[in-house]
Design a protein around this motif. Structure first.
Motif, PDB file in Angstrom:
ATOM      1  N   ILE A   1       0.846  -1.186   0.000  1.00 51.03           N
ATOM      2  CA  ILE A   1       0.000   0.000   0.000  1.00 51.03           C
ATOM      3  C   ILE A   1       0.888   1.244   0.000  1.00 51.03           C
ATOM      4  CG2 ILE A   1      -1.539   1.394   1.454  1.00 51.03           C
ATOM      5  CD1 ILE A   1      -2.930  -1.155   2.254  1.00 51.03           C
ATOM      6  N   ASP A   2       0.551   2.198  -0.843  1.00 47.63           N
ATOM      7  CA  ASP A   2       1.274   3.470  -0.896  1.00 47.63           C
ATOM      8  C   ASP A   2       0.424   4.531  -0.207  1.00 47.63           C
ATOM      9  OD1 ASP A   2       2.720   5.741  -1.433  1.00 47.63           O
ATOM     10  OD2 ASP A   2       2.655   5.549  -3.622  1.00 47.63           O
ATOM     11  N   TRP A   3       0.542   4.623   1.127  1.00 43.84           N
ATOM     12  CA  TRP A   3      -0.242   5.607   1.869  1.00 43.84           C
ATOM     13  C   TRP A   3       0.288   7.019   1.640  1.00 43.84           C
ATOM     14  CZ3 TRP A   3      -4.908   5.506   3.597  1.00 43.84           C
ATOM     15  CH2 TRP A   3      -5.353   6.503   4.471  1.00 43.84           C
ATOM     16  N   ALA A   4       1.575   7.152   1.390  1.00 47.44           N
ATOM     17  CA  ALA A   4       2.124   8.470   1.046  1.00 47.44           C
ATOM     18  C   ALA A   4       1.448   8.998  -0.215  1.00 47.44           C
ATOM     19  CB  ALA A   4       3.638   8.378   0.856  1.00 47.44           C
ATOM     20  N   GLY A   5       1.237   8.118  -1.183  1.00 48.67           N
ATOM     21  CA  GLY A   5       0.535   8.509  -2.396  1.00 48.67           C
ATOM     22  C   GLY A   5      -0.912   8.883  -2.129  1.00 48.67           C
ATOM     23  N   MET A   6      -1.535   8.183  -1.182  1.00 50.10           N
ATOM     24  CA  MET A   6      -2.917   8.505  -0.820  1.00 50.10           C
ATOM     25  C   MET A   6      -3.016   9.912  -0.237  1.00 50.10           C
ATOM     26  SD  MET A   6      -6.133   7.623  -0.473  1.00 50.10           S
ATOM     27  CE  MET A   6      -6.360   5.837  -0.381  1.00 50.10           C
ATOM     28  N   ILE A   7      -2.111  10.251   0.678  1.00 52.05           N
ATOM     29  CA  ILE A   7      -2.128  11.588   1.272  1.00 52.05           C
ATOM     30  C   ILE A   7      -1.929  12.651   0.185  1.00 52.05           C
ATOM     31  CG2 ILE A   7      -0.932  13.147   2.853  1.00 52.05           C
ATOM     32  CD1 ILE A   7      -2.614  11.043   4.255  1.00 52.05           C
ATOM     33  N   GLU A   8      -1.025  12.390  -0.729  1.00 54.77           N
ATOM     34  CA  GLU A   8      -0.795  13.330  -1.833  1.00 54.77           C
ATOM     35  C   GLU A   8      -2.043  13.465  -2.695  1.00 54.77           C
ATOM     36  OE1 GLU A   8       2.216  13.838  -5.679  1.00 54.77           O
ATOM     37  OE2 GLU A   8       2.657  12.378  -4.113  1.00 54.77           O
ATOM     38  N   ALA A   9      -2.726  12.352  -2.954  1.00 53.40           N
ATOM     39  CA  ALA A   9      -3.931  12.389  -3.782  1.00 53.40           C
ATOM     40  C   ALA A   9      -5.044  13.186  -3.106  1.00 53.40           C
ATOM     41  CB  ALA A   9      -4.401  10.968  -4.078  1.00 53.40           C
ATOM     42  N   LEU A  10      -5.170  13.073  -1.787  1.00 50.78           N
ATOM     43  CA  LEU A  10      -6.169  13.866  -1.076  1.00 50.78           C
ATOM     44  C   LEU A  10      -5.882  15.356  -1.224  1.00 50.78           C
ATOM     45  CD1 LEU A  10      -6.547  11.792   2.222  1.00 50.78           C
ATOM     46  CD2 LEU A  10      -8.199  11.949   0.364  1.00 50.78           C
ATOM     47  N   ALA A  11      -4.618  15.715  -1.113  1.00 54.63           N
ATOM     48  CA  ALA A  11      -4.250  17.124  -1.278  1.00 54.63           C
ATOM     49  C   ALA A  11      -4.575  17.609  -2.683  1.00 54.63           C
ATOM     50  CB  ALA A  11      -2.760  17.307  -0.975  1.00 54.63           C
ATOM     51  N   GLU A  12      -4.296  16.777  -3.677  1.00 50.89           N
ATOM     52  CA  GLU A  12      -4.551  17.162  -5.066  1.00 50.89           C
ATOM     53  C   GLU A  12      -6.038  17.349  -5.345  1.00 50.89           C
ATOM     54  OE1 GLU A  12      -2.678  14.068  -7.273  1.00 50.89           O
ATOM     55  OE2 GLU A  12      -0.656  14.943  -7.101  1.00 50.89           O
ATOM     56  N   ARG A  13      -6.876  16.694  -4.550  1.00 50.82           N
ATOM     57  CA  ARG A  13      -8.326  16.827  -4.734  1.00 50.82           C
ATOM     58  C   ARG A  13      -8.911  17.927  -3.870  1.00 50.82           C
ATOM     59  NH1 ARG A  13     -10.536  12.976  -7.927  1.00 50.82           N
ATOM     60  NH2 ARG A  13      -9.164  11.253  -8.511  1.00 50.82           N
ATOM     61  N   GLY A  14      -8.057  18.751  -3.276  1.00 47.59           N
ATOM     62  CA  GLY A  14      -8.511  19.969  -2.610  1.00 47.59           C
ATOM     63  C   GLY A  14      -8.977  19.814  -1.189  1.00 47.59           C
ATOM     64  N   VAL A  15      -8.538  18.768  -0.503  1.00 44.84           N
ATOM     65  CA  VAL A  15      -8.926  18.590   0.887  1.00 44.84           C
ATOM     66  C   VAL A  15      -8.388  19.737   1.731  1.00 44.84           C
ATOM     67  CG1 VAL A  15      -8.489  17.177   2.935  1.00 44.84           C
ATOM     68  CG2 VAL A  15      -9.218  16.100   0.809  1.00 44.84           C
ATOM     69  N   THR A  16      -9.241  20.323   2.561  1.00 46.86           N
ATOM     70  CA  THR A  16      -8.820  21.435   3.427  1.00 46.86           C
ATOM     71  C   THR A  16      -8.873  21.066   4.906  1.00 46.86           C
ATOM     72  OG1 THR A  16     -11.086  22.326   3.443  1.00 46.86           O
ATOM     73  CG2 THR A  16      -9.560  23.178   1.768  1.00 46.86           C
ATOM     74  N   ALA A  17      -9.525  19.958   5.252  1.00 44.23           N
ATOM     75  CA  ALA A  17      -9.598  19.504   6.642  1.00 44.23           C
ATOM     76  C   ALA A  17      -9.611  17.984   6.660  1.00 44.23           C
ATOM     77  CB  ALA A  17     -10.837  20.045   7.340  1.00 44.23           C
ATOM     78  N   ILE A  18      -8.905  17.413   7.623  1.00 42.05           N
ATOM     79  CA  ILE A  18      -8.814  15.955   7.757  1.00 42.05           C
ATOM     80  C   ILE A  18      -9.120  15.589   9.198  1.00 42.05           C
ATOM     81  CG2 ILE A  18      -7.211  13.993   7.788  1.00 42.05           C
ATOM     82  CD1 ILE A  18      -5.764  15.262   5.417  1.00 42.05           C
ATOM     83  N   LEU A  19      -9.965  14.574   9.367  1.00 36.09           N
ATOM     84  CA  LEU A  19     -10.292  14.052  10.691  1.00 36.09           C
ATOM     85  C   LEU A  19     -10.043  12.549  10.701  1.00 36.09           C
ATOM     86  CD1 LEU A  19     -11.503  14.521  13.545  1.00 36.09           C
ATOM     87  CD2 LEU A  19     -13.734  13.927  12.548  1.00 36.09           C
ATOM     88  N   GLU A  20      -9.145  12.104  11.591  1.00 38.32           N
ATOM     89  CA  GLU A  20      -8.921  10.670  11.755  1.00 38.32           C
ATOM     90  C   GLU A  20      -9.926  10.125  12.752  1.00 38.32           C
ATOM     91  OE1 GLU A  20      -5.571   7.330  13.066  1.00 38.32           O
ATOM     92  OE2 GLU A  20      -5.031   9.458  13.079  1.00 38.32           O
ATOM     93  N   LEU A  21     -10.642   9.080  12.371  1.00 35.14           N
ATOM     94  CA  LEU A  21     -11.689   8.524  13.221  1.00 35.14           C
ATOM     95  C   LEU A  21     -11.136   7.631  14.325  1.00 35.14           C
ATOM     96  CD1 LEU A  21     -14.414   7.709  10.545  1.00 35.14           C
ATOM     97  CD2 LEU A  21     -14.078   9.804  11.873  1.00 35.14           C
ATOM     98  N   GLY A  22      -9.935   7.118  14.162  1.00 34.09           N
ATOM     99  CA  GLY A  22      -9.281   6.344  15.203  1.00 34.09           C
ATOM    100  C   GLY A  22      -9.587   4.870  15.132  1.00 34.09           C
ATOM    101  N   PRO A  23      -8.982   4.110  16.054  1.00 33.13           N
ATOM    102  CA  PRO A  23      -8.257   4.545  17.252  1.00 33.13           C
ATOM    103  C   PRO A  23      -6.868   5.101  16.946  1.00 33.13           C
ATOM    104  CG  PRO A  23      -8.127   2.164  17.054  1.00 33.13           C
ATOM    105  CD  PRO A  23      -9.042   2.632  15.962  1.00 33.13           C
ATOM    106  N   GLY A  24      -6.437   6.021  17.781  1.00 35.23           N
ATOM    107  CA  GLY A  24      -5.103   6.581  17.661  1.00 35.23           C
ATOM    108  C   GLY A  24      -5.046   7.847  16.843  1.00 35.23           C
ATOM    109  N   ARG A  25      -3.816   8.353  16.699  1.00 33.23           N
ATOM    110  CA  ARG A  25      -3.554   9.602  15.990  1.00 33.23           C
ATOM    111  C   ARG A  25      -2.523   9.439  14.881  1.00 33.23           C
ATOM    112  NH1 ARG A  25      -3.755  10.473  21.480  1.00 33.23           N
ATOM    113  NH2 ARG A  25      -5.248  12.063  22.216  1.00 33.23           N
ATOM    114  N   ALA A  26      -2.138   8.211  14.578  1.00 33.13           N
ATOM    115  CA  ALA A  26      -1.020   7.996  13.651  1.00 33.13           C
ATOM    116  C   ALA A  26      -1.289   8.600  12.281  1.00 33.13           C
ATOM    117  CB  ALA A  26      -0.723   6.502  13.526  1.00 33.13           C
ATOM    118  N   LEU A  27      -2.491   8.403  11.740  1.00 32.94           N
ATOM    119  CA  LEU A  27      -2.790   8.927  10.411  1.00 32.94           C
ATOM    120  C   LEU A  27      -2.855  10.452  10.429  1.00 32.94           C
ATOM    121  CD1 LEU A  27      -5.518   6.435   9.129  1.00 32.94           C
ATOM    122  CD2 LEU A  27      -3.025   6.254   9.013  1.00 32.94           C
ATOM    123  N   ALA A  28      -3.413  11.019  11.493  1.00 31.11           N
ATOM    124  CA  ALA A  28      -3.475  12.472  11.603  1.00 31.11           C
ATOM    125  C   ALA A  28      -2.078  13.074  11.677  1.00 31.11           C
ATOM    126  CB  ALA A  28      -4.296  12.868  12.829  1.00 31.11           C
TER     127      ALA A  28
END
Length: 306
Positions: A248-275
């Protein structure tokens, strides 16, 4: 605001992971569906189960998906805006498909159960995951080859998840530290997810996916299979099955979210690792985790202020 909801993977489940949700009326149907599959109410399980059971593959996957589905239902009882994006990390993608409305909660949990059982049957009894931070990807690739392991997930900021048997993971992490890694250690995950060691789980899980009714996503669902939007789940589910044995390329996923204009991100959990990963990679985006808050009222206030 263009909001992205991130559904967490396993490894950080804990005894307090349902603290904010236990009395939320909108979350109760999710807990009931999870109880039917898990065999015990998730809050009771987290309170009484031995540590080994809390971090077992099947139970851990069910608990993490319960957390995401219950949180989404509690925060958005009438459904989130259809412009909301949702993505999931490892088993978190199962939760993301459920949050997007592709499956009912009950079908989501049944599929998670079948996914975990297929993974356990295909993997070795001593398989697991570890992480390496601070080495170039090529160096981690070479270490993985040297110790008979594989990179499972590529994260931002030179953070790599590696899978193999436990002794090999231990040796790889020790060697990574000797080569200058900032950190490296085994993880509390007992399956070599997203590596070729789970090739035998792909076909059984694909068969399970084809047996369940699917609806088109009500939210903008991103899949880690190419970091693309899911328009037709009947076509995309094969990629979801292949993920069991593919990196899995999660770095690519984060980049793709940015490219689609995401302005706010909320991690549902558990934890804070993705945030934490998203905040470091996207400093201009407002990023929080549900576990940052003392109450769901605080989460809702943060969402309303965006």
């Amino acid at each position: 605001m263009t909001l992205a909801l991130l559904c967490s993977g396993q490894g950080l489940q804990n005894r307090e992971m349902f603290r904010l949700l236990a009395t939320e009326p909108d979350a109760q149907p999710v807990f009931e569906a999870a109880t039917a599959v898990l065999g015990t109410h998730p809050t009771d399980f987290c309170r009484t189960a031995p540590d080994a059971a809390l971090h077992a593959n099947r139970e851990g996957q069910i608990l993490c998906v319960t957390r995401a589905l219950a949180t989404a239902r509690a925060l958005f009882p009438n459904g989130a805006s259809n412009e909301t994006m949702v993505a999931g990390y490892s088993v978190g993608e199962m939760a993301a498909w459920g949050v997007a409305g592709i499956w009912s909660p009950m079908d989501t949990f049944k599929l998670v159960d079948q996914r975990a059982r297929a993974m356990d049957a295909a993997g070795g009894p001593d398989d697991g995951l570890g992480y390496v931070r601070g080495l170039p990807q090529m160096a981690v690739e070479q270490l993985a080859t040297r110790f008979g392991c594989a990179i499972a997930i590529v994260n931002p900021d030179l953070l790599f998840i590696v899978g193999g048997d436990r002794r090999s993971i231990d040796a790889l992490c020790a060697a990574a530290l000797e080569e200058g890694a900032a950190r490296a250690a085994p993880m509390m995950v007992h399956v070599a997810s997203h590596t070729p060691r789970l090739a035998g789980a792909v076909a059984p899980f694909d068969k399970a996916l084809t047996s369940v009714a699917m609806s088109r996503p009500a939210l903008r669902l991103m899949t880690a299979s190419g970091a693309t939007l899911v328009a037709d789940p009947h076509r995309a589910h094969k990629g979801l099955a292949r993920q069991l044995a593919e990196r899995i390329d999660w770095a690519g996923m984060i980049e793709a979210l940015a490219e689609r204009g995401v302005t706010a991100i909320l991690e549902l959990g558990p934890g804070r690792a993705l945030a934490e990963m998203a905040a470091a990679a996207l400093p201009a985006v407002s990023v929080r985790a549900v576990d940052d808050f003392y109450s769901l009222t605080g989460v809702k206030a943060w969402l309303a202020a965006r």
